[in-house]
Design a protein around this motif. Structure first.
Motif, PDB file in Angstrom:
ATOM      1  N   GLY A  37      45.700 -53.223 -28.857  1.00 16.33           N
ATOM      2  CA  GLY A  37      46.041 -52.728 -30.190  1.00 16.33           C
ATOM      3  C   GLY A  37      45.208 -53.369 -31.288  1.00 16.33           C
ATOM      4  O   GLY A  37      44.315 -54.181 -31.023  1.00 16.33           O
ATOM      5  N   GLU A  43      47.674 -58.074 -43.014  1.00 16.33           N
ATOM      6  CA  GLU A  43      48.975 -58.606 -42.561  1.00 16.33           C
ATOM      7  C   GLU A  43      48.875 -60.093 -42.220  1.00 16.33           C
ATOM      8  O   GLU A  43      49.873 -60.740 -41.920  1.00 16.33           O
ATOM      9  N   PHE A  54      51.776 -58.658 -35.086  1.00 15.67           N
ATOM     10  CA  PHE A  54      51.986 -57.693 -33.992  1.00 15.67           C
ATOM     11  C   PHE A  54      50.943 -56.586 -34.094  1.00 15.67           C
ATOM     12  O   PHE A  54      50.618 -56.116 -35.197  1.00 15.67           O
ATOM     13  N   SER A  55      50.433 -56.155 -32.931  1.00 17.18           N
ATOM     14  CA  SER A  55      49.330 -55.188 -32.941  1.00 17.18           C
ATOM     15  C   SER A  55      49.844 -53.768 -33.238  1.00 17.18           C
ATOM     16  O   SER A  55      50.968 -53.417 -32.905  1.00 17.18           O
ATOM     17  N   HIS A  56      48.939 -52.983 -33.857  1.00 18.13           N
ATOM     18  CA  HIS A  56      49.235 -51.581 -34.216  1.00 18.13           C
ATOM     19  C   HIS A  56      48.637 -50.662 -33.153  1.00 18.13           C
ATOM     20  O   HIS A  56      47.627 -51.004 -32.550  1.00 18.13           O
ATOM     21  N   PRO A  57      49.160 -49.441 -32.983  1.00 12.90           N
ATOM     22  CA  PRO A  57      50.426 -48.967 -33.567  1.00 12.90           C
ATOM     23  C   PRO A  57      51.606 -49.717 -32.937  1.00 12.90           C
ATOM     24  O   PRO A  57      51.648 -49.912 -31.727  1.00 12.90           O
ATOM     25  N   HIS A  58      52.548 -50.123 -33.781  1.00  7.65           N
ATOM     26  CA  HIS A  58      53.631 -50.986 -33.317  1.00  7.65           C
ATOM     27  C   HIS A  58      54.430 -50.385 -32.164  1.00  7.65           C
ATOM     28  O   HIS A  58      54.786 -51.078 -31.218  1.00  7.65           O
ATOM     29  N   GLU A  59      54.675 -49.054 -32.218  1.00 12.58           N
ATOM     30  CA  GLU A  59      55.523 -48.433 -31.192  1.00 12.58           C
ATOM     31  C   GLU A  59      54.812 -48.432 -29.839  1.00 12.58           C
ATOM     32  O   GLU A  59      55.395 -48.734 -28.804  1.00 12.58           O
ATOM     33  N   GLN A  61      51.914 -50.206 -29.011  1.00  3.72           N
ATOM     34  CA  GLN A  61      51.358 -51.505 -28.617  1.00  3.72           C
ATOM     35  C   GLN A  61      52.360 -52.605 -28.968  1.00  3.72           C
ATOM     36  O   GLN A  61      53.161 -52.983 -28.137  1.00  3.72           O
ATOM     37  N   GLY A  62      52.294 -53.090 -30.199  1.00  4.27           N
ATOM     38  CA  GLY A  62      53.295 -54.069 -30.635  1.00  4.27           C
ATOM     39  C   GLY A  62      53.238 -55.390 -29.884  1.00  4.27           C
ATOM     40  O   GLY A  62      54.259 -56.045 -29.672  1.00  4.27           O
ATOM     41  N   TYR A  63      52.020 -55.790 -29.456  1.00  2.00           N
ATOM     42  CA  TYR A  63      51.900 -57.087 -28.774  1.00  2.00           C
ATOM     43  C   TYR A  63      51.895 -58.214 -29.790  1.00  2.00           C
ATOM     44  O   TYR A  63      51.374 -58.069 -30.900  1.00  2.00           O
ATOM     45  N   LYS A  64      52.440 -59.373 -29.347  1.00  2.00           N
ATOM     46  CA  LYS A  64      52.490 -60.533 -30.245  1.00  2.00           C
ATOM     47  C   LYS A  64      51.190 -61.333 -30.131  1.00  2.00           C
ATOM     48  O   LYS A  64      50.754 -61.682 -29.024  1.00  2.00           O
TER      49      LYS A  64
END
Ligand SMILES: C[S@@+](CC[C@H](N)C(=O)[O-])C[C@H]1O[C@@H](n2cnc3c(N)ncnc32)[C@H](O)[C@@H]1O
Length: 291
Positions: A37, A43, A54-59, A61-64
């Protein structure tokens, strides 16, 4: 100490996991693409070092990702490089055994990718300076770009210079640091750059280089000549499975240190010719005065 807030143009150490880590310069409006992501710089700006994003797109990907302030060892291991670099543990030994620290003036050859240059530059701040030389244009370019990325350009110069041939016009520097193929050939020349009691440091991957360098140091009146090798073992720490990591770097190099002395001769205890010298008799070494 107050929290350190991330600003535009800061260098950050972005970490996904143990294997995926990057050194990234934060741009005002940009983003950093990863296969897990996109990280948006807006940010990160304004957050303290030590935060997570958190990586985009959040839904999807959303990796920390962890955002840390890079340490000197992080610069070295993640910088752009083509030549063999100095590893952080060797740089640590170089710092404590050379005495290089805030205010030190240091001549370095060759700069290679600038890994050691960046570590030294970081430690001589705020009023020391590293004069670093190389004979290869590609090394000079890469080292300069790494120095600028580490924001050390006020404490380091990267210039063309052949330490074996050129008169680099230095005097009374605190240390000379050599990481080049034939350091022994440079000893006579660099002796003039060093102040008395100053330290010579030479990093070499092979013991043949160490021997030649040590003999050249002795011939040139250096003292406290010592060579070390460091072997670093990292440990995996897990419940009921704690042991040294299976893979490790087995050998980096040997580091030779020496001090410049004003006058090694002792006029009060001149060496007298020995009565019992070794003599060669038909190729056989014998002890005795062979009269
Ligand atoms: C192994 S690299 C140095 C790596 C560096 N210490 C680092 O940490 O990135 C050796 C460098 O010495 C340079 N070199 C070789 N002979 C030289 C000389 N006579 N004067 C200056 N630099 C020299 C080479 O061009 C090369 O870039």
């Amino acid at each position: 100490m107050a929290e350190e807030i991330i600003k535009k143009n800061d260098l950050i150490y972005l970490i996904l996991d143990n294997r995926r880590k990057w050194l990234v310069t934060v741009e005002e409006e940009g983003e950093f693409q990863t296969h897990k992501g996109i990280i948006k710089f807006n940010e990160i700006i304004g957050k303290p070092f030590g935060s997570v994003v958190f990586s985009h797109p959040h839904e999807a990907q959303g990796y920390k990702f962890y955002v840390l302030k890079p340490l000197p060892s992080d610069y070295v291991l993640h910088m752009s490089r083509k030549t063999q670099i100095i590893y952080p543990e060797d740089a640590g030994l170089i710092l404590v055994y050379s005495g290089i620290g805030p205010g030190s003036k240091v001549v370095e050859a060759g700069c290679g990718s600038g890994a050691l240059t960046c570590i030294l530059g970081n430690y001589v701040r705020p009023d020391g300076y590293i004069y670093s030389y190389d004979i290869r244009e590609k090394s000079l370019k890469r080292a300069l770009s790494n120095v600028v990325k580490a924001n050390l350009q006020d404490f380091v110069s990267i210039q063309y210079g052949d330490i074996l041939i050129d008169d680099l016009k230095h005097e009374n520097v605190d240390s000379v640091v050599l990481d080049m193929p034939q350091p022994w050939k440079a000893i006579e020349k660099i002796k003039n750059y060093l102040k008395f009691s100053g330290t010579l440091v030479s990093f070499s991957p092979t013991i043949e280089q160490v021997k030649k360098t040590t003999f050249a140091l002795k011939e040139n009146g250096f003292y406290e000549i010592n060579t070390y090798e460091l072997i670093k073992r990292k440990f995996q720490v897990k419940e009921n499975a704690t042991h040294p990591e299976v893979r490790m770097i087995g050998h980096t190099g040997y580091i030779t240190f020496a001090r410049k002395i004003k006058d090694l001769r002792n006029p009060y205890r001149e060496k007298k010719p020995k009565r019992d010298e070794f003599v060669e008799l038909n190729g056989m070494p014998l002890r005795g005065n062979n009269e």
